[in-house]
Design a protein around this motif. Structure first.
Motif, short mmCIF file in Angstrom:
data_model
loop_
_atom_site.label_atom_id
_atom_site.label_comp_id
_atom_site.label_asym_id
_atom_site.label_seq_id
_atom_site.Cartn_x
_atom_site.Cartn_y
_atom_site.Cartn_z
N MET A 1 46.77 53.17 35.44
CA MET A 1 45.39 53.03 35.03
C MET A 1 44.58 52.38 36.15
O MET A 1 45.07 51.49 36.82
CB MET A 1 45.30 52.17 33.78
N ILE A 2 43.35 52.86 36.27
CA ILE A 2 42.44 52.32 37.27
C ILE A 2 41.10 52.01 36.63
O ILE A 2 40.75 52.56 35.57
CB ILE A 2 42.24 53.29 38.45
N LEU A 3 40.36 51.13 37.27
CA LEU A 3 38.98 50.86 36.88
C LEU A 3 38.10 51.31 38.03
O LEU A 3 38.35 50.97 39.19
CB LEU A 3 38.74 49.38 36.60
N LEU A 4 37.08 52.09 37.73
CA LEU A 4 36.16 52.59 38.74
C LEU A 4 34.97 51.64 38.86
O LEU A 4 34.27 51.40 37.87
CB LEU A 4 35.66 53.99 38.36
N ASP A 5 34.74 51.15 40.06
CA ASP A 5 33.58 50.31 40.31
C ASP A 5 32.34 51.19 40.33
O ASP A 5 32.40 52.39 40.62
CB ASP A 5 33.75 49.59 41.66
N ILE A 6 31.22 50.61 40.05
CA ILE A 6 29.98 51.37 39.93
C ILE A 6 29.59 52.08 41.22
O ILE A 6 28.99 53.15 41.19
CB ILE A 6 28.83 50.47 39.41
N ASP A 7 29.94 51.53 42.38
CA ASP A 7 29.55 52.18 43.63
C ASP A 7 30.15 53.58 43.76
O ASP A 7 29.52 54.50 44.27
CB ASP A 7 29.86 51.32 44.85
N ILE A 30 40.89 62.81 37.88
CA ILE A 30 40.94 62.03 36.64
C ILE A 30 40.60 62.94 35.46
O ILE A 30 41.27 62.91 34.43
CB ILE A 30 39.97 60.83 36.72
N GLU A 31 39.56 63.76 35.62
CA GLU A 31 39.15 64.66 34.55
C GLU A 31 40.28 65.61 34.15
O GLU A 31 40.42 65.97 32.99
CB GLU A 31 37.93 65.47 34.98
N HIS A 32 41.12 65.98 35.10
CA HIS A 32 42.23 66.89 34.82
C HIS A 32 43.52 66.16 34.47
O HIS A 32 44.60 66.75 34.50
CB HIS A 32 42.40 67.86 35.99
N GLY A 33 43.42 64.88 34.16
CA GLY A 33 44.55 64.14 33.61
C GLY A 33 45.51 63.50 34.58
O GLY A 33 46.58 63.06 34.18
N ALA A 34 45.12 63.39 35.85
CA ALA A 34 46.04 62.82 36.84
C ALA A 34 46.22 61.32 36.67
O ALA A 34 47.27 60.78 37.04
CB ALA A 34 45.54 63.12 38.25
N GLU A 35 45.24 60.65 36.11
CA GLU A 35 45.28 59.19 35.98
C GLU A 35 44.30 58.78 34.90
O GLU A 35 43.21 59.35 34.79
CB GLU A 35 44.91 58.53 37.32
N ALA A 36 44.67 57.78 34.10
CA ALA A 36 43.73 57.22 33.13
C ALA A 36 42.77 56.30 33.87
O ALA A 36 43.18 55.52 34.72
CB ALA A 36 44.49 56.45 32.05
N ALA A 37 41.49 56.41 33.54
CA ALA A 37 40.49 55.61 34.24
C ALA A 37 39.51 55.00 33.24
O ALA A 37 39.25 55.56 32.18
CB ALA A 37 39.75 56.47 35.25
N PHE A 38 38.98 53.86 33.66
CA PHE A 38 38.02 53.10 32.86
C PHE A 38 36.85 52.71 33.73
O PHE A 38 36.95 52.68 34.96
CB PHE A 38 38.67 51.81 32.32
N ILE A 39 35.75 52.38 33.07
CA ILE A 39 34.61 51.74 33.71
C ILE A 39 34.26 50.52 32.88
O ILE A 39 34.58 50.45 31.69
CB ILE A 39 33.39 52.67 33.85
#
Length: 135
Positions: A1-7, A30-39
């Motif tokens: 899992m990753i968190l995407l910074d706003i930049d 991410i959209e194609h399921g390679a990794e779960a992501a959050f903001i």
């Protein structure tokens, strides 16, 4: 899992080259399921107000809605703010990103400003490093 910074999100929304290329590729994966992501929750409003002047309000909202179809918003609370306030980081907004990453269990923060996270307990990588190392 990753968190995407706003930049990273702003780079994609406004097509800020050359930064938008790896950021867009990362979002595609991410959209194609390679990794779960959050903001972070606060990133949503910040993103809107930073991109709406260039894109228009409707397009900015559409971007956010589309993004949140495959990127989740990290659940944070009052304790998260207290945690952020206690971090030894000079920028409180960056500390809030760390608190959001902690709340969702992210193992990395993806940002273009890696140096800003030098004192973060959660490591930061840039989009290109994320592409190389996470997928």
């Amino acid at each position: 899992m990753i968190l995407l910074d706003i930049d990273v999100l702003i780079d994609v929304a406004l097509d800020r080259r050359p930064h938008s290329d790896p950021a867009s590729e990362l979002l595609d994966r991410i959209e194609h399921g390679a990794e779960a992501a959050f903001i972070a929750w606060h990133s949503v409003s910040n993103l809107y107000y930073l991109v709406a002047p260039a894109l228009g309000g409707v397009t900015a909202r559409d971007f956010i809605v589309e993004l949140t179809r495959f990127v989740a918003v990290a659940s944070t609370d009052t304790e998260s703010i207290h945690y952020a306030a206690g971090l030894p980081m000079p920028d409180f907004e960056d500390a809030m990103q760390v608190a959001a990453a902690r709340a969702c269990g992210a193992r990395r923060i993806v940002t273009r400003n890696v140096a800003d996270y030098e004192r973060s307990p959660i490591p930061a990588v840039d989009p290109q490093q994320a592409l190389s190392g996470l997928f």
